[in-house]
Design an enzyme around this catalytic site. Sequence first.
Site, PDB file in Angstrom:
ATOM      1  N   GLY A 198      28.399 -39.347 -10.831  1.00 51.85           N
ATOM      2  CA  GLY A 198      27.772 -40.834 -11.027  1.00 51.85           C
ATOM      3  C   GLY A 198      26.320 -40.676 -10.409  1.00 51.85           C
ATOM      4  N   ASN A 199      25.468 -41.688  -9.918  1.00 47.95           N
ATOM      5  CA  ASN A 199      24.467 -41.406  -9.026  1.00 47.95           C
ATOM      6  C   ASN A 199      24.331 -42.974  -8.429  1.00 47.95           C
ATOM      7  OD1 ASN A 199      22.680 -43.446 -10.680  1.00 47.95           O
ATOM      8  ND2 ASN A 199      23.038 -41.777 -12.304  1.00 47.95           N
TER       9      ASN A 199
END
Length: 220
Positions: free
Chosen positions: A29-30
């Site tokens: 993810g980020n």
Amino acid sequence: AKELPLSGKNVLITAGPTHEAIDPVRFLGNRSSGTMGFELAKSAANLGAKVTLISGPTNLKVENDRIKLIRVTSAQEMYDASHEHYKTMDVAICAAAVADYRPKQVAAEKIKKKEGDLKIELERNPDILFSLGELKQKQFLVGFALETENELENAKGKLQRKNLDAIVLNSLKDDGAGFGGTTNKITFIDKNLDIKTFALKTKPEVASDIWEEIISRIHA
Ligand code: C5P
């Protein structure tokens, strides 16, 4: 009642990060919080639009009858939901931080640790904004660009390559701009390469600046 500037308009917004599954308990993810996209949605609703907000995983909530929130997890799910709703939209803004890559294989069971390194092979995700640019008819289509070098040139390149009507550039070199924070500093670039740079502002203020730029162009 006075006619609002976005009365009768359908607006699509993508927001937040995407999570790309590695196995049943892990993902890539980020750090996108989704704040900018949610503020754009609120602002559009207050200006009279009917908003479809397609968001990846965030802690944010929506309390507005004029915003329909569709929660998704992966880039592919965001792609599917965006395409399902795009046709009837008047304005679309892709503010999501979509993962460029996803694990090529998603393990059915939790991956066990063992001696040595683990390699995870990644494949490209579809570019949602690019695909919306290809399908564009009446829509006013807006993208975001987060650049660390040659910012203006890269943003203009994206604007043209993705067939956009405008792009919002936020520079990571500007203190207070970008991911996670409560403020942002943007440059708005339209397809005629008219460029307007704004001061550092709160994200709600940035959202209303962006809408002012869009509204002046769709009503022109
Ligand atoms: O090419 P780049 O990822 O820098 O472009 C950023 C813009 O493209 C943002 O508006 C983002 O929401 C959109 N995007 C997308 N789907 C992707 C990658 C980026 O919609 N897979």
